[in-house]
Design a protein around this motif. Structure first.
Motif, PDB file in Angstrom:
ATOM      1  N   GLU A  85       0.804  -1.268   0.091  1.00  0.00           N
ATOM      2  CA  GLU A  85       0.085  -0.054  -0.112  1.00  0.00           C
ATOM      3  C   GLU A  85       0.836   1.245   0.002  1.00  0.00           C
ATOM      4  O   GLU A  85       2.025   1.085   0.306  1.00  0.00           O
ATOM      5  CB  GLU A  85      -0.690   0.191   1.136  1.00  0.00           C
ATOM      6  CG  GLU A  85      -0.325  -0.177   2.603  1.00  0.00           C
ATOM      7  CD  GLU A  85      -1.356  -0.138   3.701  1.00  0.00           C
ATOM      8  OE1 GLU A  85      -2.385  -0.036   3.393  1.00  0.00           O
ATOM      9  OE2 GLU A  85      -0.690  -0.040   4.931  1.00  0.00           O
ATOM     10  N   THR A  86       0.493   2.291  -0.499  1.00  0.00           N
ATOM     11  CA  THR A  86       1.139   3.551  -0.509  1.00  0.00           C
ATOM     12  C   THR A  86       0.565   4.642   0.195  1.00  0.00           C
ATOM     13  O   THR A  86      -0.756   4.525   0.495  1.00  0.00           O
ATOM     14  CB  THR A  86       1.316   4.101  -1.938  1.00  0.00           C
ATOM     15  OG1 THR A  86      -0.100   4.218  -2.461  1.00  0.00           O
ATOM     16  CG2 THR A  86       1.901   3.171  -2.915  1.00  0.00           C
ATOM     17  N   LYS A  87       1.325   5.606   0.656  1.00  0.00           N
ATOM     18  CA  LYS A  87       0.842   6.739   1.452  1.00  0.00           C
ATOM     19  C   LYS A  87       1.872   7.997   1.366  1.00  0.00           C
ATOM     20  O   LYS A  87       3.018   7.537   0.908  1.00  0.00           O
ATOM     21  CB  LYS A  87       0.735   6.665   2.956  1.00  0.00           C
ATOM     22  CG  LYS A  87       2.046   6.479   3.638  1.00  0.00           C
ATOM     23  CD  LYS A  87       1.632   6.113   5.233  1.00  0.00           C
ATOM     24  CE  LYS A  87       3.017   6.232   5.843  1.00  0.00           C
ATOM     25  NZ  LYS A  87       2.895   6.081   7.616  1.00  0.00           N
ATOM     26  N   SER A  88       1.242   9.191   1.268  1.00  0.00           N
ATOM     27  CA  SER A  88       2.227  10.228   1.046  1.00  0.00           C
ATOM     28  C   SER A  88       2.666  11.080   2.389  1.00  0.00           C
ATOM     29  O   SER A  88       1.997  10.989   3.063  1.00  0.00           O
ATOM     30  CB  SER A  88       1.668  11.326  -0.005  1.00  0.00           C
ATOM     31  OG  SER A  88       1.468  10.781  -1.329  1.00  0.00           O
ATOM     32  N   HIS A 146       6.688  12.915  -0.561  1.00  0.00           N
ATOM     33  CA  HIS A 146       6.846  11.814  -1.197  1.00  0.00           C
ATOM     34  C   HIS A 146       6.168  10.707  -0.822  1.00  0.00           C
ATOM     35  O   HIS A 146       5.230  10.687   0.135  1.00  0.00           O
ATOM     36  CB  HIS A 146       8.396  11.578  -0.877  1.00  0.00           C
ATOM     37  CG  HIS A 146       8.737  11.228   0.841  1.00  0.00           C
ATOM     38  ND1 HIS A 146       8.815  12.414   1.482  1.00  0.00           N
ATOM     39  CD2 HIS A 146       8.689  10.087   1.536  1.00  0.00           C
ATOM     40  CE1 HIS A 146       9.013  11.767   2.720  1.00  0.00           C
ATOM     41  NE2 HIS A 146       8.815  10.531   2.594  1.00  0.00           N
ATOM     42  N   ILE A 147       6.250   9.555  -1.501  1.00  0.00           N
ATOM     43  CA  ILE A 147       5.678   8.676  -1.434  1.00  0.00           C
ATOM     44  C   ILE A 147       6.230   7.206  -0.616  1.00  0.00           C
ATOM     45  O   ILE A 147       7.519   7.170  -0.660  1.00  0.00           O
ATOM     46  CB  ILE A 147       4.792   7.774  -2.800  1.00  0.00           C
ATOM     47  CG1 ILE A 147       3.982   8.716  -3.254  1.00  0.00           C
ATOM     48  CG2 ILE A 147       4.532   6.139  -2.512  1.00  0.00           C
ATOM     49  CD1 ILE A 147       3.271   8.284  -4.374  1.00  0.00           C
ATOM     50  N   ILE A 148       5.578   6.539   0.337  1.00  0.00           N
ATOM     51  CA  ILE A 148       6.071   5.543   0.990  1.00  0.00           C
ATOM     52  C   ILE A 148       5.589   4.404   0.642  1.00  0.00           C
ATOM     53  O   ILE A 148       4.249   4.318   0.720  1.00  0.00           O
ATOM     54  CB  ILE A 148       6.016   5.814   2.373  1.00  0.00           C
ATOM     55  CG1 ILE A 148       7.027   6.837   3.051  1.00  0.00           C
ATOM     56  CG2 ILE A 148       6.787   4.419   3.194  1.00  0.00           C
ATOM     57  CD1 ILE A 148       7.070   7.061   4.422  1.00  0.00           C
ATOM     58  N   VAL A 149       6.148   3.553   0.327  1.00  0.00           N
ATOM     59  CA  VAL A 149       5.493   2.072  -0.131  1.00  0.00           C
ATOM     60  C   VAL A 149       5.470   0.951   1.027  1.00  0.00           C
ATOM     61  O   VAL A 149       6.611   0.761   1.503  1.00  0.00           O
ATOM     62  CB  VAL A 149       6.057   1.533  -1.380  1.00  0.00           C
ATOM     63  CG1 VAL A 149       5.295   0.103  -1.866  1.00  0.00           C
ATOM     64  CG2 VAL A 149       6.213   2.544  -2.525  1.00  0.00           C
ATOM     65  N   LEU A 150       4.457   0.629   1.648  1.00  0.00           N
ATOM     66  CA  LEU A 150       4.538  -0.279   2.797  1.00  0.00           C
ATOM     67  C   LEU A 150       4.230  -1.646   2.462  1.00  0.00           C
ATOM     68  O   LEU A 150       3.241  -2.006   1.528  1.00  0.00           O
ATOM     69  CB  LEU A 150       3.698   0.395   3.568  1.00  0.00           C
ATOM     70  CG  LEU A 150       3.772   1.784   4.263  1.00  0.00           C
ATOM     71  CD1 LEU A 150       2.480   2.555   4.575  1.00  0.00           C
ATOM     72  CD2 LEU A 150       4.431   2.000   5.544  1.00  0.00           C
TER      73      LEU A 150
END
Length: 207
Positions: free
Chosen positions: A189-192, A200-204
């Motif tokens: 899942e992604t969050k900014s 920026h985006i973090i991919v979790l």
């Protein structure tokens, strides 16, 4: 653009005449009242009509295109700008000149800045917002494909390492591309995070 002088029994009538004569709309008409109507003796003798000075407002998209062409020239770049409109989308396509990379900038930052300023010029004083997009040498499509490939590679690493990974700062449009690309990818899942130019985006890893 030259003004025309129009008279009428009332200011409203003069405005209506100006719209017809200039073949425009009320929204595109700019005018100033030169004189208000005056009633004469017994409402007849010595009466004076209303008089206005009117012109058609310049097209905001054409103003924006002129601004962009001038700005690019001042940057020492010789390029042609082609305008296309479809489905309420206005695209200014710049031909690749002697140094297209200078107009694009690092990660497209210069192109983004030019697009932002062009939209400011276009929408100054406008009631209905018009969105203008800039592209040069199909850079947008190439960048989109690069981001999609990057997003998938990062997602693969996250699922393998089971650890979150951060991407480089991106603008809102580029972050949207990454979010959309990974929306259907399982176990991530992604969050900014961050603000401004550092967002920026973090991919979790979801498990």
């Amino acid at each position: 653009m030259n003004y025309i002088t129009v008279s009428g029994k009332t200011v409203e009538e003069a405005v209506a005449k100006a719209i017809l004569e200039l073949q425009t709309t009320k929204e595109q008409l700019s005018y100033r009242v030169l004189s208000e109507p005056q009633k004469g003796f017994l409402g007849i003798f010595g009466s004076k009509p209303a008089k206005i000075e009117a012109r058609v407002l310049p097209d905001s998209v054409e103003l924006a295109q002129t601004f962009l062409q001038t700005t690019v020239s001042l940057m020492g770049q010789e390029t042609m700008i082609t305008k296309t409109e479809s489905n309420q989308r206005i695209l200014f396509q710049l031909t690749e000149g002697n140094d297209a990379g200078r107009l694009i900038g690092k990660r497209g930052q210069t192109l983004e800045s030019l697009e932002y300023l062009t939209n400011l010029v276009c929408n100054r004083g406008e009631q209905k917002y018009k969105r203008i997009e800039l592209d040069i040498g199909d850079y947008r499509e190439r960048r989109k494909q690069t981001l999609e490939q990057l997003a998938l590679r990062v997602a693969d690493k996250v699922t393998t390492q089971k650890k979150p990974l951060s991407l480089e700062p991106m603008n809102a449009l580029e972050r949207k591309i990454v979010h959309e690309t990974l929306k259907s990818v399982k176990r991530v899942e992604t969050k900014s995070e961050g603000s401004g130019v550092n967002r920026h985006i973090i991919v979790l890893y979801k498990g």
